[in-house]
Design a protein around this motif. Structure first.
Motif, PDB file in Angstrom:
ATOM      1  N   LYS D   5       0.582  -1.138   0.244  1.00 32.46           N
ATOM      2  CA  LYS D   5       0.302  -0.244  -0.045  1.00 32.46           C
ATOM      3  C   LYS D   5       1.616   1.441  -0.210  1.00 32.46           C
ATOM      4  CE  LYS D   5      -2.994  -2.909   2.754  1.00 32.46           C
ATOM      5  NZ  LYS D   5      -2.139  -3.485   3.032  1.00 32.46           N
ATOM      6  N   ILE D   6       0.685   2.316  -0.641  1.00 33.04           N
ATOM      7  CA  ILE D   6       1.817   3.057  -1.205  1.00 33.04           C
ATOM      8  C   ILE D   6       0.965   4.289  -0.765  1.00 33.04           C
ATOM      9  CG2 ILE D   6       2.777   4.411  -3.130  1.00 33.04           C
ATOM     10  CD1 ILE D   6       3.410   1.191  -2.579  1.00 33.04           C
ATOM     11  N   GLY D   7       1.735   5.430  -0.067  1.00 34.03           N
ATOM     12  CA  GLY D   7       1.492   6.622  -0.415  1.00 34.03           C
ATOM     13  C   GLY D   7       3.084   7.430  -1.032  1.00 34.03           C
ATOM     14  N   MET D   8       2.074   8.633  -1.358  1.00 32.21           N
ATOM     15  CA  MET D   8       3.171   9.429  -2.094  1.00 32.21           C
ATOM     16  C   MET D   8       3.193  10.256  -2.270  1.00 32.21           C
ATOM     17  SD  MET D   8       3.974   8.135  -6.647  1.00 32.21           S
ATOM     18  CE  MET D   8       2.388  10.498  -7.117  1.00 32.21           C
ATOM     19  N   VAL D   9       3.930  11.404  -1.940  1.00 40.36           N
ATOM     20  CA  VAL D   9       4.260  12.625  -1.662  1.00 40.36           C
ATOM     21  C   VAL D   9       4.653  13.280  -3.155  1.00 40.36           C
ATOM     22  CG1 VAL D   9       5.443  14.058   0.089  1.00 40.36           C
ATOM     23  CG2 VAL D   9       4.657  11.621   0.759  1.00 40.36           C
ATOM     24  N   GLY D  10       4.276  14.008  -3.410  1.00 40.68           N
ATOM     25  CA  GLY D  10       4.871  14.645  -4.675  1.00 40.68           C
ATOM     26  C   GLY D  10       3.707  14.320  -5.789  1.00 40.68           C
ATOM     27  N   TYR D  11       3.410  14.903  -6.994  1.00 42.00           N
ATOM     28  CA  TYR D  11       3.048  15.008  -7.801  1.00 42.00           C
ATOM     29  C   TYR D  11       2.913  15.183  -9.096  1.00 42.00           C
ATOM     30  CZ  TYR D  11       0.689  19.206  -6.947  1.00 42.00           C
ATOM     31  OH  TYR D  11       0.218  20.412  -6.391  1.00 42.00           O
ATOM     32  N   ASN D  79       8.451  11.999  -3.713  1.00 40.80           N
ATOM     33  CA  ASN D  79       8.840  12.754  -4.985  1.00 40.80           C
ATOM     34  C   ASN D  79       8.880  14.166  -5.033  1.00 40.80           C
ATOM     35  OD1 ASN D  79       6.618  12.966  -6.235  1.00 40.80           O
ATOM     36  ND2 ASN D  79       6.476  10.700  -6.336  1.00 40.80           N
ATOM     37  N   ALA D  80       8.789  14.524  -3.999  1.00 38.34           N
ATOM     38  CA  ALA D  80       8.444  16.005  -3.615  1.00 38.34           C
ATOM     39  C   ALA D  80      10.117  17.007  -4.134  1.00 38.34           C
ATOM     40  CB  ALA D  80       8.413  15.865  -2.214  1.00 38.34           C
ATOM     41  N   PRO D  81      10.118  18.520  -4.247  1.00 37.41           N
ATOM     42  CA  PRO D  81      11.250  18.346  -4.543  1.00 37.41           C
ATOM     43  C   PRO D  81      12.450  17.960  -3.759  1.00 37.41           C
ATOM     44  CG  PRO D  81       9.599  20.260  -4.601  1.00 37.41           C
ATOM     45  CD  PRO D  81       8.634  18.587  -4.188  1.00 37.41           C
ATOM     46  N   SER D  82      13.909  18.349  -3.647  1.00 32.56           N
ATOM     47  CA  SER D  82      14.698  17.366  -3.226  1.00 32.56           C
ATOM     48  C   SER D  82      15.029  18.020  -1.706  1.00 32.56           C
ATOM     49  CB  SER D  82      15.829  17.542  -4.572  1.00 32.56           C
ATOM     50  OG  SER D  82      16.091  17.326  -5.472  1.00 32.56           O
ATOM     51  N   ASP D  83      14.448  19.058  -2.010  1.00 30.54           N
ATOM     52  CA  ASP D  83      14.955  19.812   0.154  1.00 30.54           C
ATOM     53  C   ASP D  83      14.352  19.443   0.661  1.00 30.54           C
ATOM     54  OD1 ASP D  83      12.601  20.773  -1.681  1.00 30.54           O
ATOM     55  OD2 ASP D  83      13.578  22.454  -0.930  1.00 30.54           O
ATOM     56  N   VAL D  84      13.879  18.392   0.473  1.00 28.65           N
ATOM     57  CA  VAL D  84      12.131  18.010   1.680  1.00 28.65           C
ATOM     58  C   VAL D  84      12.382  16.800   1.355  1.00 28.65           C
ATOM     59  CG1 VAL D  84      10.324  19.698   1.576  1.00 28.65           C
ATOM     60  CG2 VAL D  84      10.521  17.901   0.151  1.00 28.65           C
ATOM     61  N   CYS D 101      12.587   6.510  -2.595  1.00 23.92           N
ATOM     62  CA  CYS D 101      13.032   8.010  -3.102  1.00 23.92           C
ATOM     63  C   CYS D 101      13.368   8.627  -4.951  1.00 23.92           C
ATOM     64  CB  CYS D 101      13.857   8.754  -1.894  1.00 23.92           C
ATOM     65  SG  CYS D 101      13.794  10.191  -2.140  1.00 23.92           S
ATOM     66  N   GLU D 102      13.051  10.075  -4.640  1.00 17.79           N
ATOM     67  CA  GLU D 102      13.470   9.917  -6.191  1.00 17.79           C
ATOM     68  C   GLU D 102      15.233  10.514  -5.839  1.00 17.79           C
ATOM     69  OE1 GLU D 102      13.701  10.206  -9.350  1.00 17.79           O
ATOM     70  OE2 GLU D 102      12.564   8.802  -9.137  1.00 17.79           O
ATOM     71  N   LYS D 103      15.446  10.640  -6.902  1.00 14.58           N
ATOM     72  CA  LYS D 103      16.952  11.180  -6.333  1.00 14.58           C
ATOM     73  C   LYS D 103      17.242  12.039  -6.883  1.00 14.58           C
ATOM     74  CE  LYS D 103      18.457  12.469 -10.343  1.00 14.58           C
ATOM     75  NZ  LYS D 103      18.570  13.896 -11.365  1.00 14.58           N
ATOM     76  N   PRO D 104      17.509  12.995  -6.798  1.00  9.30           N
ATOM     77  CA  PRO D 104      19.072  12.912  -5.790  1.00  9.30           C
ATOM     78  C   PRO D 104      18.824  12.837  -4.554  1.00  9.30           C
ATOM     79  CG  PRO D 104      19.068  15.329  -6.145  1.00  9.30           C
ATOM     80  CD  PRO D 104      18.064  14.966  -7.179  1.00  9.30           C
ATOM     81  N   LEU D 105      19.247  11.802  -3.581  1.00 16.86           N
ATOM     82  CA  LEU D 105      19.079  11.786  -2.313  1.00 16.86           C
ATOM     83  C   LEU D 105      18.297  12.924  -0.982  1.00 16.86           C
ATOM     84  CD1 LEU D 105      20.069   8.542  -0.682  1.00 16.86           C
ATOM     85  CD2 LEU D 105      17.793   8.675  -1.381  1.00 16.86           C
ATOM     86  N   ALA D 106      19.426  13.768  -1.511  1.00 15.58           N
ATOM     87  CA  ALA D 106      19.866  14.489  -0.837  1.00 15.58           C
ATOM     88  C   ALA D 106      20.073  15.949  -1.497  1.00 15.58           C
ATOM     89  CB  ALA D 106      20.372  14.795   1.084  1.00 15.58           C
TER      90      ALA D 106
END
Lengths: 386, 386, 386, 386
Positions: D5-11, D79-84, D101-106
């Motif tokens: 079950k997926i919760g996704m942050v970023g759209y 997959n929200a912006p990298s700074d979060v 988590c999308e790249k880049p990690l941080a």
């Protein structure tokens, strides 16, 4: 025999290509019999004089019949316009000269056959200038087929695409006049495709074609050399009497299906002289605009790495390549003529007929005329009926 | 109308492609009318049940006639084998359903025409599945032609090359049996080329073809799904009753010359569905194996920088591209079906016939049969005589 | 001055390429001053005698100092191994001869600078053999840049990939010995890339490099000519003292970023001498294995037809092309040398220095040594510090 | 476990790509564990509501912390912006959620390492979104290397060329601001190249780089979504704080030499994400713009047919290919994400870490920062010193 002494009739586009071939051969193929550039012959005294000087011929003349009488000439190279091939050839061989004639042999199949009879009766050597056979990449295709590495051949498709007539104001050059040129794209470009088919696949048994002249009238030229010509404003127009494009389907004796297309109206294609062959064990693709390359595919490559290989035919494993430069250093159009002359000289050394010779020229003419007949009659024509 | 409710008959290769298209459309084309995946229908209860679950259909059934009686179905999507297209179509439209039928419409021109009559009499919407029209690179070719940027068209040549029959031990699948498949490479692959010609160039006026079956007998299969099948050792053999390859020449109403080739024996070609068009102002080349690209040439480019451009049809300037990813991020085969369904849904919104529709299907069938007839009679056949 | 009388020192790979260029020039560039092939010089009497005969030199000698004393020699062509360039050049120009020296000018920057001083002090003409500048496709790139059609230049990347050392049993040829060859891939291949960068983009300001010798020891050869050599079983091994591959980053004076790679270990690449340039208005890509082509892109092409154009540099609009064959008829490696000699002869007619000349040779050497120094010191090196 | 079950942050861009992957997976990989699209989360309520509807998420929220408290969520897709990335990741794993988590990690190596520590301390599964690994053609390269079919690796060169910043009036989007994006072409594009190098070749030991910002100031945008943005006339300008292009040289632990280039100023290149690998037994070349193809060369092919093979990675012998369409029917960009999720789901089934995971993300970040440091210090930097 240390050298073959050449008398050449014609000094334009093909004359330059042949001269260059004779000139370069000793440098790159020192073990070959050398051609000796004795006499160049042409109708225009100034033109032929200049060509002689430029190309390195020892003498020049405007009298081709005189040339035939000289004892110090072994071979007559005929690259004058097609409408005089027959007369010069027959006179030359009757004078005991060997002949190397540009394609097409003649304007008609009948003439071509008479020429073949004459050369065979005279017992001289005869060659016809299908130079594209001599691209190393093409010779690689031939080798793969002969070794069976392509298996049974199912398909041969060939297309010779040019675009130099795309401008409707391009003038009515001699190549667009049937009485001089004999034919248009069909005889000029299609002839090369047909010879390639014969060389690589074998005999064609029947054909059916389609043809068109897209631009029916063109301005009459005021001046013309080689492929270029100038035209004045408000020039009168004359009728184009040759085909702009000819396509045909063919069946080969070995069961393969053939597709051929020659056109001077394929915009974007300067000289796309191409073929593809599909066999049960592999395929090859050639494009003269990338003449050093052959695309090669094998069905027995490992399942995960099957794909067309871009083979650069410049390695020691490839025909003629060691005479030139290190691998990857490509050669060009003119080298096909040098290789052609290597074959011609080898025929003298080995005392055999060069290949391709007049038999190949006649076979090509048979197919050309069969296609023309199929267009006229709108039905399939058997080559054996020609 | 907010959604179109779909009942689909067939659930194999094309069934999956269509299902995926319906499923993905709302994600990438949210402003389109949405298809609603109501019922999937097939003969094998386990197979269709599994397909329903996998593809996301709400219900499944083995009774296609029952499907037609339901009020909650707007459109019947027919991608069952070709030999049942006619019966289902006619029953569907008589029940008032719209139809989306895979190509080929039918096994014969006669049947295809009856189907067209039926859909027109019923006044429903009808679409035929020539999906390759919907590659953005193909649509760019269409746009360039319509805007006159290629000028007068002289040449159309098209070839659909596959190699999945190259192994003589590949079994006698249903696609190799005339009574089920109707035709071999000609109807399967050639049909796409013919539709492409109609789409891009226009009407064909006459044709002449050539055809062959290279491997006359093949082992009978023990098991078979989609394009794959297994065969046991010492399997009995049966006769291949369709063509392995068919080529034909064509003349178009606008004067262009056409050349077509469809084969399953072109080793090295998995799915080379290609065309080239040469016009007085430019040329284009397409190859489905690189379906995101169109090669484009213009005669009026500056003299020193003329050449075929490799255009990647993934920019905002290209059809459908903005619905997908940023420029340079390519799409694949299945996207042609999504675009096809976008057109189908747009036809409902705009209350018009989708394109291509059954008229296009019939036109394609006319040419297919004309080619067959030309092969049988060994002469040119006019399309107007069909 | 009607002809330039040549005395040539060296008769192997480059000697053949130069001889051929002198020999072919009058045929294709009849209006050029003609080179006269007077004397060829080499250390091995049999070898040089045979070369003289094969290449068409009137005389041969083993005494290069004697050559310099002759009044009937205008220019000394130096293509002997790199370690003797300096001595011969300085003696030649002190004897009042013009010089045409193969690249690299010398084994060290110091020597190259002494050579430049000598030729300038002598007031003679001097040329260095960066032949790749003379491919018509490269000259098209140059023209586009000079006309501003690529805009501001952001990127230059160049790679010269060969694979003739991939076999670890390839013997320790002279090109792998630092005392004779001076350098490995860097000086042999990288030098061409650096000159190309100077020609197309301009001055390099700083560099940092990386280098490796992958195969440290190789069997000692028993026999060796040109690029080929033989090795016996159980041959002793010797140390490879040059680089197998050298890469470096560079910054140009105009702000562009540069990336360079030279290697003899790129399997599959016979002679991939390539560059790509990206500017604000366009890009070009060149690959010597397809030397007749330049890929060209313009940012101001219409949005729907942007893409790299494959330009075949064989049209009348392209440098040198009209001297050769009709459009689409390609040329090869050796033609770059003919064009080079056309430039050399033009410099005599116009009484100016040919380009590229020893200044270009020294600039190339500066970058080569700066890269070596950056590798040794593991830091960026400014060219102005060399 | 039947579903994850997926919760996704970023759209936005990546949110759409991930949503599509979850949605399509069951259709093409029915035997995989299925992802369940439970909740999508974003800052803008209207935006996320619409995305939920469009992409097929059951619920939406603007409260990502609330999401972490729910029992019915197994995995958080970030997959929200990298700074979060960091904040969300650490909170998620502390709540016992698995993370993708999308790249880049941080934005920094320090942050990335803290994230790795956190996920390992939590004992959850973690994946990082280097999707290009999952192109079947790339996986073929990996397989060939692992099987030793390329032999010892000498060279890895990689270049990621885009041109969307070539217009100096393109606005100052968030990707051009260091505080949000962390980095420019280096972190965005170069990161993919570095991961590819790690995947295919192995550890990098030291690097030296070069970087530039060609256009220092750009107009401030008025509106912006994804990669597009609008700008008004006379807009004020702001400073570009990230790199437009970064190049670096690298040495690998196994001795191979590496060359990397990332730029957004390569006109004509929309998305040329490419690499070439040369080994002692073969080479491979990949270009994402033709992502279905791998060029493959073997040194042990027969001498006369050596050449790069164009392998279309769509055959049953290729990774993932059987899930899709018949051979020759290509896939696109979005499929890399589907394959990525197949791997993620497989990791659950097999109870192992997916690959690539946060270890790979940290390794990538190490090289990214080492390059930055090498640029700042103008010297080579060892990865082991980071």
């Amino acid at each position: 025999m240390e050298t073959i002494k050449i008398g050449m009739v014609g000094y334009k586009f093909m004359g330059k290509a042949h001269s260059h071939a004779y000139r370069d051969l000793p440098l790159f193929f020192p073990k070959s019999i050398h051609p000796e550039m004795k006499v160049i012959c042409g109708r225009n005294p100034e033109g032929v004089a200049e060509a002689a000087k430029q190309c390195g011929w020892k003498e020049y003349t405007t009298d081709w019949r005189g040339l035939l009488e000289r004892d110090d000439i072994d071979l007559i190279d005929i690259n004058a316009p097609s409408d005089v091939h027959k007369e010069i050839t027959i006179a030359a061989v009757q004078a005991g000269k060997h002949v190397f004639c540009e394609k097409p042999l003649a304007l008609t199949l009948k003439d071509a056959r008479e020429m073949l009879e004459a050369v065979e009766a005279a017992g001289v050597k005869h060659m016809v200038g299908f130079n594209y056979r001599f691209a190393p990449a093409v010779m690689l295709a031939k080798k793969l087929i002969e070794e069976g590495r392509l298996g049974d051949i199912y398909h041969f498709r060939a297309w010779f695409l040019q675009d130099w007539l795309i401008d409707p104001n391009f003038p009515l050059a001699w190549r667009l006049q049937k009485d001089i040129a004999g034919s248009g794209s069909h005889g000029d470009l299609g002839a090369h495709l047909i010879d390639m088919a014969h060389y690589l696949i074998g005999d064609i048994t029947e054909v059916i074609g389609m043809s068109d002249t897209f631009i029916k009238e063109r301005p009459l030229p005021t001046n013309m050399t080689g492929l270029s010509a100038t035209v004045s404003d408000n020039a009168e127009k004359g009728e184009v009497t040759v085909d702009d494009a000819t396509l045909f389907l063919a069946r080969f004796d070995n069961g393969a299906l053939g597709s051929f297309e020659a056109t001077r109206f394929a915009s974007g294609h300067r000289c796309t002289n191409s073929f593809e062959i599909n066999g049960s064990k592999g395929s090859v693709i050639f494009d003269f605009e990338r003449m050093n390359e052959l695309q090669v595919y094998f069905t027995d490559d490992r399942a995960d790495v099957q794909g067309f290989r871009r083979v650069l035919a410049t390695d020691p494993a490839h025909a003629f390549a060691e005479a030139w430069w290190p691998p990857g250093h490509t050669i060009g159009y003119e080298h096909t003529f040098i290789h052609e002359v290597v074959e011609l000289m080898a025929a003298f050394r080995e005392d055999r007929q060069p290949v391709p010779n007049f038999r190949d020229g006649v076979k090509c003419q048979e197919v050309l005329e069969a296609v023309d007949l199929s267009i006229e009659k709108r039905q399939w024509i058997k080559i054996s009926d020609m």
